[in-house]
Design a protein around this motif. Structure first.
Motif, PDB file in Angstrom:
ATOM      1  N   SER A   1     -64.291 -99.894 -30.917  1.00 14.26           N
ATOM      2  CA  SER A   1     -64.512 -99.732 -32.347  1.00 14.26           C
ATOM      3  C   SER A   1     -64.826 -98.264 -32.630  1.00 14.26           C
ATOM      4  CB  SER A   1     -65.681-100.611 -32.804  1.00 14.26           C
ATOM      5  OG  SER A   1     -66.901-100.144 -32.229  1.00 14.26           O
ATOM      6  N   ASP A   2     -64.698 -97.875 -33.911  1.00 14.07           N
ATOM      7  CA  ASP A   2     -65.009 -96.487 -34.274  1.00 14.07           C
ATOM      8  C   ASP A   2     -66.456 -96.148 -33.940  1.00 14.07           C
ATOM      9  OD1 ASP A   2     -62.447 -96.113 -35.169  1.00 14.07           O
ATOM     10  OD2 ASP A   2     -62.921 -96.491 -37.283  1.00 14.07           O
ATOM     11  N   ALA A   3     -67.355 -97.095 -34.167  1.00 14.54           N
ATOM     12  CA  ALA A   3     -68.765 -96.854 -33.866  1.00 14.54           C
ATOM     13  C   ALA A   3     -68.983 -96.676 -32.367  1.00 14.54           C
ATOM     14  CB  ALA A   3     -69.621 -97.993 -34.391  1.00 14.54           C
ATOM     15  N   ALA A   4     -68.245 -97.450 -31.565  1.00 14.09           N
ATOM     16  CA  ALA A   4     -68.361 -97.309 -30.109  1.00 14.09           C
ATOM     17  C   ALA A   4     -67.857 -95.945 -29.664  1.00 14.09           C
ATOM     18  CB  ALA A   4     -67.585 -98.418 -29.413  1.00 14.09           C
ATOM     19  N   ARG A   5     -66.797 -95.472 -30.285  1.00 10.57           N
ATOM     20  CA  ARG A   5     -66.278 -94.149 -29.940  1.00 10.57           C
ATOM     21  C   ARG A   5     -67.318 -93.073 -30.241  1.00 10.57           C
ATOM     22  NH1 ARG A   5     -60.671 -93.758 -29.323  1.00 10.57           N
ATOM     23  NH2 ARG A   5     -59.634 -95.774 -29.484  1.00 10.57           N
ATOM     24  N   GLN A   6     -67.953 -93.172 -31.396  1.00  6.69           N
ATOM     25  CA  GLN A   6     -68.987 -92.194 -31.740  1.00  6.69           C
ATOM     26  C   GLN A   6     -70.150 -92.270 -30.767  1.00  6.69           C
ATOM     27  OE1 GLN A   6     -68.686 -89.763 -33.987  1.00  6.69           O
ATOM     28  NE2 GLN A   6     -66.593 -90.540 -34.237  1.00  6.69           N
ATOM     29  N   THR A   7     -70.495 -93.481 -30.351  1.00  5.01           N
ATOM     30  CA  THR A   7     -71.585 -93.653 -29.382  1.00  5.01           C
ATOM     31  C   THR A   7     -71.234 -93.008 -28.050  1.00  5.01           C
ATOM     32  OG1 THR A   7     -72.277 -95.714 -30.433  1.00  5.01           O
ATOM     33  CG2 THR A   7     -72.992 -95.353 -28.161  1.00  5.01           C
ATOM     34  N   LEU A   8     -70.007 -93.182 -27.609  1.00  4.35           N
ATOM     35  CA  LEU A   8     -69.572 -92.579 -26.351  1.00  4.35           C
ATOM     36  C   LEU A   8     -69.629 -91.056 -26.422  1.00  4.35           C
ATOM     37  CD1 LEU A   8     -66.477 -94.816 -25.483  1.00  4.35           C
ATOM     38  CD2 LEU A   8     -68.681 -94.803 -24.315  1.00  4.35           C
ATOM     39  N   LEU A   9     -69.205 -90.490 -27.555  1.00  4.51           N
ATOM     40  CA  LEU A   9     -69.195 -89.036 -27.694  1.00  4.51           C
ATOM     41  C   LEU A   9     -70.600 -88.460 -27.798  1.00  4.51           C
ATOM     42  CD1 LEU A   9     -66.190 -88.589 -30.137  1.00  4.51           C
ATOM     43  CD2 LEU A   9     -66.249 -88.031 -27.707  1.00  4.51           C
ATOM     44  N   ALA A  10     -71.527 -89.242 -28.352  1.00  2.86           N
ATOM     45  CA  ALA A  10     -72.895 -88.741 -28.545  1.00  2.86           C
ATOM     46  C   ALA A  10     -73.752 -88.846 -27.284  1.00  2.86           C
ATOM     47  CB  ALA A  10     -73.567 -89.506 -29.686  1.00  2.86           C
ATOM     48  N   HIS A  11     -73.342 -89.695 -26.341  1.00  2.00           N
ATOM     49  CA  HIS A  11     -74.153 -89.929 -25.136  1.00  2.00           C
ATOM     50  C   HIS A  11     -74.046 -88.726 -24.188  1.00  2.00           C
ATOM     51  CE1 HIS A  11     -76.384 -92.426 -22.376  1.00  2.00           C
ATOM     52  NE2 HIS A  11     -75.497 -92.212 -21.422  1.00  2.00           N
ATOM     53  N   PRO A  12     -75.140 -88.321 -23.532  1.00  2.00           N
ATOM     54  CA  PRO A  12     -75.098 -87.135 -22.655  1.00  2.00           C
ATOM     55  C   PRO A  12     -74.522 -87.382 -21.270  1.00  2.00           C
ATOM     56  CG  PRO A  12     -77.323 -87.996 -22.742  1.00  2.00           C
ATOM     57  CD  PRO A  12     -76.527 -88.800 -23.732  1.00  2.00           C
ATOM     58  N   TRP A  13     -74.314 -88.611 -20.861  1.00  2.00           N
ATOM     59  CA  TRP A  13     -73.705 -88.980 -19.587  1.00  2.00           C
ATOM     60  C   TRP A  13     -74.350 -88.314 -18.377  1.00  2.00           C
ATOM     61  CZ3 TRP A  13     -71.368 -93.218 -20.296  1.00  2.00           C
ATOM     62  CH2 TRP A  13     -70.714 -93.474 -21.512  1.00  2.00           C
ATOM     63  N   PRO A  14     -75.626 -88.593 -18.169  1.00  2.00           N
ATOM     64  CA  PRO A  14     -76.272 -88.022 -16.971  1.00  2.00           C
ATOM     65  C   PRO A  14     -75.641 -88.516 -15.674  1.00  2.00           C
ATOM     66  CG  PRO A  14     -77.680 -89.688 -17.996  1.00  2.00           C
ATOM     67  CD  PRO A  14     -76.553 -89.411 -18.956  1.00  2.00           C
ATOM     68  N   GLY A  15     -75.021 -89.725 -15.698  1.00  2.00           N
ATOM     69  CA  GLY A  15     -74.353 -90.240 -14.511  1.00  2.00           C
ATOM     70  C   GLY A  15     -72.887 -89.887 -14.432  1.00  2.00           C
ATOM     71  N   ASN A  16     -72.416 -89.076 -15.405  1.00  2.00           N
ATOM     72  CA  ASN A  16     -71.064 -88.538 -15.397  1.00  2.00           C
ATOM     73  C   ASN A  16     -69.981 -89.624 -15.429  1.00  2.00           C
ATOM     74  OD1 ASN A  16     -71.552 -85.537 -15.174  1.00  2.00           O
ATOM     75  ND2 ASN A  16     -72.866 -86.332 -13.559  1.00  2.00           N
ATOM     76  N   VAL A  17     -68.843 -89.366 -14.785  1.00  2.00           N
ATOM     77  CA  VAL A  17     -67.689 -90.270 -14.878  1.00  2.00           C
ATOM     78  C   VAL A  17     -68.034 -91.647 -14.317  1.00  2.00           C
ATOM     79  CG1 VAL A  17     -65.292 -90.633 -14.191  1.00  2.00           C
ATOM     80  CG2 VAL A  17     -66.090 -88.326 -14.758  1.00  2.00           C
ATOM     81  N   ARG A  18     -68.842 -91.674 -13.258  1.00  7.06           N
ATOM     82  CA  ARG A  18     -69.211 -92.961 -12.665  1.00  7.06           C
ATOM     83  C   ARG A  18     -69.986 -93.808 -13.679  1.00  7.06           C
ATOM     84  NH1 ARG A  18     -72.172 -91.510  -7.832  1.00  7.06           N
ATOM     85  NH2 ARG A  18     -70.123 -90.874  -7.073  1.00  7.06           N
ATOM     86  N   GLU A  19     -70.891 -93.202 -14.424  1.00  9.13           N
ATOM     87  CA  GLU A  19     -71.647 -93.933 -15.441  1.00  9.13           C
ATOM     88  C   GLU A  19     -70.719 -94.441 -16.540  1.00  9.13           C
ATOM     89  OE1 GLU A  19     -75.239 -93.275 -18.744  1.00  9.13           O
ATOM     90  OE2 GLU A  19     -74.452 -91.575 -17.609  1.00  9.13           O
TER      91      GLU A  19
END
Length: 443
Positions: free
Chosen positions: A346-364
């Motif tokens: 969903s559009d909201a999920a996309r925004q959530t993914l972009l806003a997350h800092p991903w400390p676990g990187n690609v694996r996370e």
């Protein structure tokens, strides 16, 4: 310098506009007929056009201006055009703005408004040209990299294009390579690209996670063991170096190698010689070593936990893999790749993914997408399905502690987005803007 083309059948208007725009250092050319203007656009690079809407005596319909505008767009698509209008052709000017004209100004014009409009449009045009040039360069680099085996790595961020360009050039050599970067960022995949594009492709390619080996078994795993070398050693076993003879050995989590193992690793790298545990026979191998670590080996050298001579022996070429947070362009393509059509975002999920800092990187990211695809309803992923934990807020920072270099670095890491840079620095957006203004820092 961008040339501004002024098209008006009244030479006095062309002269007045030229004098006004030259105050801002612009170079101008004047034409009195559409035909002359179209010929000039073919012969010279024009950055912006200011055109009248009528060119024949006693004509007020604006049809001539409309024809000229469309002819200019056909010859130079995207060329910014400002329309000079009288009240009789205002409706025509509005129609052309909807069709792509940059702006319209009534006669007589306001000098300050005209100068501001021209300067803004030229700056916007310059930025668009730069963006197009970057897109062209990126597309060209993708084409060049497409001739290599990239082991499934997606090409979406300039950072990865830079890294893979270096990786594919280094692959052809026999130099040892040290890959650095955080856990989960994809260091092993970079090692795979090195092997897949090297002259050693098809030769042994042995991987060993040094961090997963107990210290007491490290030497046996790397160099092999003879029966009776220690309790439990009941049969001969060759080590990873022997298994990789004539090929490549990938040592992951190298920073966890104990000092005793570092000494023996240094010897085999220098001479190609080693002994199995429990055997005095010296063996010789020819192995290219690729190593990877998430540790700061320079700091480890200063702390006395990593040998400096081994560091320089392994670090023939260093490939630094940036964290996923610094490769924002890859987040959504990677998410779609991991979904593989099982669900949609969903559009909201996309925004959530972009806003997350991903400390676990690609694996996370891969784990989050796999979990969301399993738990979502109607094959549509929402932010709740992603269940991403909010990162702890950064410690509050006093705006007065921020210097220009720190702010510039934060803006660069967050693509010029002030809100995100402010969050990473622990200040509000308004505080950061005020500090930027005080230090004369631009985005």
């Amino acid at each position: 310098m961008d040339c501004i083309l002024i098209i008006d059948d009244n030479p006095a208007i062309g002269e007045a506009l030229s004098l006004l725009l030259e105050l801002d250092g612009h170079r101008t050319r004047c034409c009195t007929t559409p035909e002359e203007a179209l010929q000039l656009v073919e012969e010279e690079e024009v950055g912006l056009v200011i055109q009248d809407m009528n060119f024949s005596a006693d004509t007020t319909s604006g049809e001539e201006g409309r024809s000229l505008f469309h002819a200019l767009q056909a010859k130079a698509p995207g060329l910014p055009v400002i329309l000079l209008t009288a009240w009789t052709d205002l409706a025509m000017a509005v129609e052309l703005v909807k069709a792509g004209a940059a702006d319209y100004l009534g006669k007589p014009w306001d000098d300050q408004k005209l100068r501001l409009t021209v300067n803004n449009l030229l700056e916007l045009s310059r930025l668009r040209r730069q963006a197009r040039a970057r897109e062209y360069q990126q597309a060209n680099r993708k084409r060049q990299l497409s001739q290599f085996d990239l082991c499934g790595i997606l090409l979406h961020s300039p950072a990865m294009l830079d890294l893979l360009d270096t990786t594919t050039r280094v692959a052809a050599s026999d130099l040892p390579v040290l890959i650095t970067g955080p856990n989960g960022a994809g260091k092993e995949r970079i090692a795979d690209v090195l092997q897949a594009n090297s002259p050693l492709k098809g030769r042994p390619y042995i991987k060993v996670n040094v961090g997963a080996l107990p210290p007491e078994l490290m030497e046996a795993e790397l160099f092999g063991v003879e029966p009776g070398a220690f309790t439990g050693a009941s049969k001969r076993r060759i080590g990873r170096f022997e298994a990789a003879d004539g090929g490549t050995l990938f040592l992951d989590e190298l920073g966890n190698l104990p000092l005793s193992g570092q000494v023996k690793l240094l010897r085999v790298l220098q001479t190609g010689e080693f002994e199995r545990l429990g055997c005095h026979q010296t063996r010789r191998v020819s192995v290219r070593v690729i190593s990877a670590t998430n540790a700061d080996l320079v700091a480890a050298i200063h702390a006395g936990t990593f040998r400096e001579d081994l560091y320089y022996r392994l670090n023939g070429v260093q490939l630094a893999l940036p964290p996923l947070a610094e490769r924002e362009e890859e987040i959504l393509p990677l998410a779609e790749h991991f979904l593989d059509g099982k669900a949609s975002l969903s559009d909201a999920a996309r925004q959530t993914l972009l806003a997350h800092p991903w400390p676990g990187n690609v694996r996370e990211l891969e784990n989050a997408i796999a979990r969301a695809a399993l738990l979502c309803r109607d094959a549509v992923i929402t932010p709740a399905d992603l269940a991403l934990q909010a990162p702890p807020p950064p410690p509050p920072t006093s705006p007065s502690d921020l210097d220009a270099a720190t702010i510039t670095d934060a803006l660069a890491r967050h693509g010029g987005m002030v809100a995100r840079a402010a969050r990473s620095l622990g200040v509000s957006r308004q505080q950061l803007y005020r500090r930027m203004e005080k230090l004369a820092v631009s985005k």
